[in-house]
Design a protein around this motif. Structure first.
Motif, PDB file in Angstrom:
ATOM      1  N   GLY A  42      29.863  38.389  24.659  1.00 31.32           N
ATOM      2  CA  GLY A  42      30.449  39.327  23.701  1.00 31.32           C
ATOM      3  C   GLY A  42      30.254  40.711  24.326  1.00 31.32           C
ATOM      4  N   LYS A  43      29.968  40.801  25.324  1.00 30.27           N
ATOM      5  CA  LYS A  43      29.398  42.216  25.467  1.00 30.27           C
ATOM      6  C   LYS A  43      31.802  42.217  26.720  1.00 30.27           C
ATOM      7  N   LEU A  44      32.691  41.223  26.714  1.00 32.79           N
ATOM      8  CA  LEU A  44      33.106  41.049  27.574  1.00 32.79           C
ATOM      9  C   LEU A  44      34.835  42.102  26.127  1.00 32.79           C
ATOM     10  N   SER A  45      34.305  41.881  24.878  1.00 29.32           N
ATOM     11  CA  SER A  45      35.154  42.627  23.754  1.00 29.32           C
ATOM     12  C   SER A  45      34.176  42.724  22.635  1.00 29.32           C
ATOM     13  N   ASP A  46      34.621  43.784  22.008  1.00 27.40           N
ATOM     14  CA  ASP A  46      34.185  43.844  20.221  1.00 27.40           C
ATOM     15  C   ASP A  46      35.463  42.942  19.812  1.00 27.40           C
ATOM     16  N   ARG A  47      36.079  42.104  19.851  1.00 26.60           N
ATOM     17  CA  ARG A  47      37.399  41.511  19.562  1.00 26.60           C
ATOM     18  C   ARG A  47      36.876  40.286  19.019  1.00 26.60           C
ATOM     19  N   ILE A  48      35.937  39.967  19.632  1.00 32.09           N
ATOM     20  CA  ILE A  48      36.053  38.344  19.374  1.00 32.09           C
ATOM     21  C   ILE A  48      35.878  38.165  18.191  1.00 32.09           C
ATOM     22  N   THR A  49      36.490  36.345  17.549  1.00 28.76           N
ATOM     23  CA  THR A  49      36.228  36.508  15.925  1.00 28.76           C
ATOM     24  C   THR A  49      35.731  35.123  16.337  1.00 28.76           C
ATOM     25  N   ASP A  50      35.632  34.009  16.252  1.00 28.28           N
ATOM     26  CA  ASP A  50      34.574  32.892  17.101  1.00 28.28           C
ATOM     27  C   ASP A  50      34.443  32.381  18.332  1.00 28.28           C
ATOM     28  N   CYS A  51      33.748  31.624  18.379  1.00 25.61           N
ATOM     29  CA  CYS A  51      33.610  30.827  18.665  1.00 25.61           C
ATOM     30  C   CYS A  51      32.584  29.827  18.786  1.00 25.61           C
ATOM     31  N   LYS A  52      33.072  28.564  19.734  1.00 27.64           N
ATOM     32  CA  LYS A  52      32.773  26.957  18.950  1.00 27.64           C
ATOM     33  C   LYS A  52      32.166  25.931  20.742  1.00 27.64           C
ATOM     34  N   VAL A  53      31.631  26.085  20.719  1.00 27.72           N
ATOM     35  CA  VAL A  53      30.684  25.362  21.666  1.00 27.72           C
ATOM     36  C   VAL A  53      30.659  22.995  21.261  1.00 27.72           C
ATOM     37  N   LEU A  73      37.338  29.513  22.659  1.00 29.09           N
ATOM     38  CA  LEU A  73      36.944  31.143  22.186  1.00 29.09           C
ATOM     39  C   LEU A  73      38.152  31.633  21.335  1.00 29.09           C
ATOM     40  N   ASP A  74      37.784  32.602  19.837  1.00 29.72           N
ATOM     41  CA  ASP A  74      38.958  33.310  19.732  1.00 29.72           C
ATOM     42  C   ASP A  74      39.471  34.485  19.769  1.00 29.72           C
ATOM     43  N   LEU A  75      39.956  35.094  20.330  1.00 30.00           N
ATOM     44  CA  LEU A  75      40.498  36.716  20.164  1.00 30.00           C
ATOM     45  C   LEU A  75      41.818  36.947  19.120  1.00 30.00           C
ATOM     46  N   PRO A  76      41.844  38.148  18.607  1.00 33.86           N
ATOM     47  CA  PRO A  76      43.612  38.439  18.363  1.00 33.86           C
ATOM     48  C   PRO A  76      44.858  37.633  19.093  1.00 33.86           C
ATOM     49  N   GLY A  77      45.268  37.000  18.897  1.00 33.80           N
ATOM     50  CA  GLY A  77      46.580  36.883  19.212  1.00 33.80           C
ATOM     51  C   GLY A  77      46.486  35.588  21.267  1.00 33.80           C
ATOM     52  N   LYS A  78      44.637  35.236  20.987  1.00 32.14           N
ATOM     53  CA  LYS A  78      44.453  33.865  21.621  1.00 32.14           C
ATOM     54  C   LYS A  78      43.431  33.843  21.370  1.00 32.14           C
ATOM     55  N   LEU A 114      41.729  39.637  29.168  1.00 33.37           N
ATOM     56  CA  LEU A 114      41.764  41.775  28.490  1.00 33.37           C
ATOM     57  C   LEU A 114      42.427  42.533  29.748  1.00 33.37           C
ATOM     58  N   GLU A 115      42.402  42.058  31.166  1.00 35.10           N
ATOM     59  CA  GLU A 115      42.988  43.000  31.815  1.00 35.10           C
ATOM     60  C   GLU A 115      44.513  42.629  30.995  1.00 35.10           C
ATOM     61  N   GLU A 116      45.537  41.522  31.644  1.00 31.86           N
ATOM     62  CA  GLU A 116      46.800  41.389  31.078  1.00 31.86           C
ATOM     63  C   GLU A 116      46.353  42.259  30.119  1.00 31.86           C
ATOM     64  N   ARG A 117      46.480  41.929  28.754  1.00 37.28           N
ATOM     65  CA  ARG A 117      46.381  42.911  27.413  1.00 37.28           C
ATOM     66  C   ARG A 117      46.577  44.471  27.728  1.00 37.28           C
ATOM     67  N   LYS A 118      45.640  45.018  28.671  1.00 35.87           N
ATOM     68  CA  LYS A 118      45.225  45.607  28.614  1.00 35.87           C
ATOM     69  C   LYS A 118      46.544  46.895  29.645  1.00 35.87           C
ATOM     70  N   ALA A 119      46.940  45.962  30.432  1.00 37.35           N
ATOM     71  CA  ALA A 119      47.977  46.606  31.500  1.00 37.35           C
ATOM     72  C   ALA A 119      49.940  46.509  31.159  1.00 37.35           C
ATOM     73  N   ARG A 120      49.835  45.444  29.646  1.00 35.28           N
ATOM     74  CA  ARG A 120      50.919  45.391  29.345  1.00 35.28           C
ATOM     75  C   ARG A 120      51.055  47.061  28.077  1.00 35.28           C
TER      76      ARG A 120
END
Length: 120
Positions: A42-53, A73-78, A114-120
């Motif tokens: 969760g510290k990696l992104s504040d845009r995590i929408t859901d996680c199932k383990v 792990l769900d993030l917007p678009g991924k 996240l790095e790839e998305r940021k580089a776009r």
């Protein structure tokens, strides 16, 4: 044990999550360890929408118990899917090692995305 520069506590988890135990008894200790890793993720992104383990022990292999750990792990678009299968690595007869291995893989995949998305 792997060291991780991101430290966190379960109370810091800011996204919905579900931890399920399939073919095995639920464990508060295992749940707590997973929640520690979820807080780190969760510290990696504040845009995590859901996680199932999912924690599984599908069947016994001789006298060893092999643990399968599956994470979505769900993030917007991924959606990032990570699995650790015990037949690939014998060390998965230890639940802490299996969880650590799965979450370190998830963290690497999440950072890369996240790095790839940021580089776009």
């Amino acid at each position: 044990m792997h060291s991780n520069p991101i430290s966190a506590t379960p109370s810091e988890i800011s996204f919905p999550y579900d931890i399920s135990f399939i073919d095995c008894e639920p464990s508060d200790a295992v749940r707590f360890q997973i929640e520690l890793y979820l807080a780190k993720v969760g510290k990696l992104s504040d845009r995590i929408t859901d996680c199932k383990v999912a924690v599984r022990i599908p069947h016994k292999h001789s006298s060893n118990r092999f643990f399968h750990i599956h994470i979505l792990l769900d993030l917007p678009g991924k959606r990032i899917a990570t699995s650790r299968e015990p037949e690939i690595k014998d060390q998965h007869t230890d639940i802490q090692t299996a969880i650590s291995s799965a979450f370190h893989k998830l963290i690497r995949q999440t950072v890369t995305f996240l790095e790839e998305r940021k580089a776009r």
